[in-house]
Design an enzyme around this catalytic site. Structure first.
Site, mmCIF file in Angstrom:
data_model
loop_
_atom_site.group_PDB
_atom_site.id
_atom_site.type_symbol
_atom_site.label_atom_id
_atom_site.label_comp_id
_atom_site.label_asym_id
_atom_site.label_seq_id
_atom_site.Cartn_x
_atom_site.Cartn_y
_atom_site.Cartn_z
ATOM 1 N N GLY A 71 -8.914 -6.599 9.154
ATOM 2 C CA GLY A 71 -7.804 -5.773 9.979
ATOM 3 C C GLY A 71 -7.658 -6.677 11.235
ATOM 4 O O GLY A 71 -7.014 -7.463 11.342
ATOM 5 N N ARG A 72 -8.091 -6.107 12.298
ATOM 6 C CA ARG A 72 -7.695 -6.357 13.609
ATOM 7 C C ARG A 72 -7.815 -7.759 13.919
ATOM 8 O O ARG A 72 -7.195 -8.272 14.625
ATOM 9 C CB ARG A 72 -8.596 -5.602 14.536
ATOM 10 C CG ARG A 72 -8.012 -3.937 14.903
ATOM 11 C CD ARG A 72 -9.256 -3.217 15.469
ATOM 12 N NE ARG A 72 -10.705 -3.375 14.574
ATOM 13 C CZ ARG A 72 -11.446 -3.241 15.458
ATOM 14 N NH1 ARG A 72 -11.677 -3.317 16.440
ATOM 15 N NH2 ARG A 72 -12.649 -3.544 14.509
ATOM 16 N N GLN A 114 0.872 -1.110 0.007
ATOM 17 C CA GLN A 114 -0.015 -0.103 -0.190
ATOM 18 C C GLN A 114 0.969 1.176 0.081
ATOM 19 O O GLN A 114 1.585 1.492 0.963
ATOM 20 C CB GLN A 114 -1.048 0.271 1.109
ATOM 21 C CG GLN A 114 -1.923 1.104 1.091
ATOM 22 C CD GLN A 114 -2.685 1.553 2.321
ATOM 23 O OE1 GLN A 114 -2.193 1.621 3.317
ATOM 24 N NE2 GLN A 114 -4.149 1.770 2.294
ATOM 25 N N TYR A 137 -5.447 11.276 4.434
ATOM 26 C CA TYR A 137 -4.074 11.304 4.086
ATOM 27 C C TYR A 137 -3.804 12.217 2.587
ATOM 28 O O TYR A 137 -4.838 12.661 2.120
ATOM 29 C CB TYR A 137 -3.435 10.130 3.966
ATOM 30 C CG TYR A 137 -3.142 9.223 5.453
ATOM 31 C CD1 TYR A 137 -2.439 9.985 6.292
ATOM 32 C CD2 TYR A 137 -3.886 8.330 5.912
ATOM 33 C CE1 TYR A 137 -2.206 9.506 7.651
ATOM 34 C CE2 TYR A 137 -3.661 7.792 7.176
ATOM 35 C CZ TYR A 137 -3.013 8.641 8.067
ATOM 36 O OH TYR A 137 -2.816 7.955 9.240
ATOM 37 N N ARG A 153 -7.508 3.086 -2.304
ATOM 38 C CA ARG A 153 -8.329 2.652 -0.996
ATOM 39 C C ARG A 153 -8.981 4.260 -0.744
ATOM 40 O O ARG A 153 -8.293 5.231 -0.844
ATOM 41 C CB ARG A 153 -7.644 2.520 0.086
ATOM 42 C CG ARG A 153 -8.195 1.826 1.119
ATOM 43 C CD ARG A 153 -7.527 1.160 2.457
ATOM 44 N NE ARG A 153 -8.249 0.079 3.119
ATOM 45 C CZ ARG A 153 -8.393 -0.027 4.318
ATOM 46 N NH1 ARG A 153 -7.813 0.798 5.131
ATOM 47 N NH2 ARG A 153 -9.174 -1.066 4.868
HETATM 48 C C1 LIG Z 1 -3.447 -0.724 13.963
HETATM 49 C C2 LIG Z 1 -3.790 -0.091 12.583
HETATM 50 C C3 LIG Z 1 -3.216 0.279 11.656
HETATM 51 C C4 LIG Z 1 -3.850 0.653 10.351
HETATM 52 N N1 LIG Z 1 -3.032 1.161 9.377
HETATM 53 C C5 LIG Z 1 -3.639 1.583 8.210
HETATM 54 C C6 LIG Z 1 -2.797 1.632 6.994
HETATM 55 O O1 LIG Z 1 -1.698 1.683 7.175
HETATM 56 N N2 LIG Z 1 -3.372 1.921 5.909
HETATM 57 C C7 LIG Z 1 -4.979 1.816 5.549
HETATM 58 O O2 LIG Z 1 -5.544 2.052 4.807
HETATM 59 N N3 LIG Z 1 -5.688 1.640 6.933
HETATM 60 C C8 LIG Z 1 -5.194 1.308 8.008
HETATM 61 N N4 LIG Z 1 -5.731 0.657 9.151
HETATM 62 C C9 LIG Z 1 -7.363 0.646 9.050
HETATM 63 C C10 LIG Z 1 -7.378 -0.710 8.529
HETATM 64 O O3 LIG Z 1 -7.116 -1.024 7.417
HETATM 65 C C11 LIG Z 1 -8.963 -1.174 8.649
HETATM 66 O O4 LIG Z 1 -9.617 -0.414 7.713
HETATM 67 C C12 LIG Z 1 -9.510 -0.790 9.866
HETATM 68 O O5 LIG Z 1 -8.847 -1.440 11.023
HETATM 69 C C13 LIG Z 1 -11.134 -1.359 9.976
HETATM 70 O O6 LIG Z 1 -11.045 -2.934 9.880
HETATM 71 P P1 LIG Z 1 -11.162 -3.895 11.089
HETATM 72 O O7 LIG Z 1 -12.562 -3.389 11.788
HETATM 73 O O8 LIG Z 1 -11.293 -5.222 10.235
HETATM 74 O O9 LIG Z 1 -10.099 -3.700 11.987
HETATM 75 C C14 LIG Z 1 -5.400 0.546 10.379
HETATM 76 C C15 LIG Z 1 -6.040 0.088 11.378
HETATM 77 C C16 LIG Z 1 -5.248 -0.462 12.545
HETATM 78 C C17 LIG Z 1 -6.223 -1.090 13.641
#
Ligand SMILES: Cc1cc2nc3c(=O)[nH]c(=O)nc-3n(C[C@H](O)[C@H](O)[C@H](O)COP(=O)(O)O)c2cc1C
Length: 375
Positions: free
Chosen positions: A342-343, A111, A183, A232
């Site tokens: 994600g998480r 990314q 961003y 994205r």
């Molecule tokens: C620790 C952490 C770091 C993240 N870093 C990014 C990132 O670098 N780029 C991005 O587009 N989204 C980032 N996100 C958002 C995640 O890609 C995702 O959209 C968000 O966590 C929701 O998904 P989830 O509910 O399954 O965690 C981050 C989320 C978390 C929790």
């Protein structure tokens, strides 16, 4: 949302149907969402980062989208632990990551990221030059760094293109541009951060897509045909969560169509809760509307398999495993093509394997404490 883990292996089967996206064959619909981990000192991803991604690839994640990795601009990063996607050492590190993921049978896109006028919430570190953005503000009245000149913009587009060319040269399976969450690319989309009067600004959302479109065109020119390019996108901005770029489906179409014309293949629609309808009068979510309006494959994301959403989790809220029924219902009607997790994948490197085998009771909850280690 129901909090019970009552999906059966048979219904979860939809997640494990193979699919072809932008000419790329994927064994299933599960994508690891891009997540910044800040474990790359000096911008160089080491063997621990390679092992981290490999663990997900070998346990059934179909496609990994890496954490945001910054392009070659002096202030593209806001955190010294965020990986670079330029320079010999960082690219050699990424080549190791790629090799590990491919050896496990996985697919992976970096990314590509530039933070624009957004400081990190977790470090006071500052880049060697001032933050740069469309108008030197992260939101109305919040000045940060400098407004970009046309020369800065051209150089930034070229930096994205070089990074994408390097991704293809190294053997990555595609690239994603981080155009979401407030961003740099998103700062051009949003009127609250783009107050320019030149051709990179404009009164309409369609006019403010120019920076993204020129970046996509440059990335396509640098990588050639047959190389998947994703962007994205999000309505929300972390500097202003209630922000919405598109108020209506027509306005959404005016935002997305220029990106599609510029050559993007996949649209990754970032929401905090995948089940929320995007507009009144339909239960389609953002990825659903995007697929309907553009006909392109889309990725949904947001609290898949978890009770709570990710912004609250940064504040300490714990998320428990949750039912996949609503997700599977939407996937079943082909509202979107891929599902980013994600998480749940941080807390459970084997999330996809356990779901495939119906071992829902073995899934761990997510608590921000798990971010302390790159497990
Ligand atoms: C620790 C952490 C770091 C993240 N870093 C990014 C990132 O670098 N780029 C991005 O587009 N989204 C980032 N996100 C958002 C995640 O890609 C995702 O959209 C968000 O966590 C929701 O998904 P989830 O509910 O399954 O965690 C981050 C989320 C978390 C929790």
């Amino acid at each position: 949302m129901s909090t019970s883990s009552d999906a059966t292996p048979a219904s979860a089967g939809r997640l494990f149907e193979p699919v072809e996206i932008a000419g790329m064959s994927l064994p299933n619909r599960i994508v690891m969402a891009p997540m910044t981990r800040s474990f790359s000192p000096g911008g160089v991803p080491g063997p621990d980062v390679a092992a981290y991604y490999r663990r997900r690839a070998e346990q059934d994640v179909g496609l990994i989208i890496t954490e945001g990795t910054v392009v070659d601009r002096p202030s593209a990063s806001n955190d010294p632990g965020v990986p670079h996607f330029h320079g010999e050492a960082a690219l050699a590190g990424w080549a190791r990551v790629l090799e590990s993921v491919h050896a496990a049978g996985g697919r992976i896109w970096p990314q590509l990221w530039h933070v624009g006028a957004l400081r990190s919430g977790s470090t006071d570190w500052r880049p060697p030059q001032p933050f740069e953005s469309p108008s030197g503000v992260s939101r109305p009245g919040r000045e940060i760094g400098v407004a970009m000149t046309e020369a800065d913009i051209e150089a930034t587009i070229a930096a994205f293109a070089r990074a994408a060319a390097d991704a293809r040269r190294l053997g990555f399976d595609g690239v994603e541009l981080h155009g979401a969450h407030g961003y740099l690319i998103d700062q051009f989309f949003w009127e609250g951060s783009n107050q320019r009067s030149d051709r990179f600004g404009g009164a309409s959302l369609a006019a403010r897509t120019r920076f993204a479109c020129e970046t996509i065109r440059a990335v396509r020119a640098a990588t050639g045909p047959g190389f998947p390019i994703s962007i994205r996108l999000s309505q929300w901005k972390q500097q202003h969560f209630p922000a919405r770029l598109a108020q209506t489906p027509d306005e959404m179409a005016s935002w997305l169509e220029p990106l599609v014309d510029a050559g993007v293949d996949v649209l990754h629609c970032s929401t905090r809760r995948f089940w929320e309808p995007e507009f009144e009068g339909s239960d389609l979510n953002f990825a659903g509307w995007t697929k309907k309006l553009t006909g392109l494959p889309t990725i949904t994301v947001g609290s898949v398999g978890l009770t709570g959403e990710f912004v609250a989790s940064f504040g300490g809220e714990k998320s428990e495993p949750a039912s996949l029924d609503e997700l599977l219902r939407r996937l079943g009607r082909e509202e979107f093509d891929l599902v980013a997790v994600g998480r749940a994948l941080i807390a459970n490197p084997d999330w996809a394997r356990k779901v495939r085998e119906g071992r829902f009771g073995e899934l761990d909850a997510y608590d921000r404490g798990v971010l302390a280690e790159l497990a």
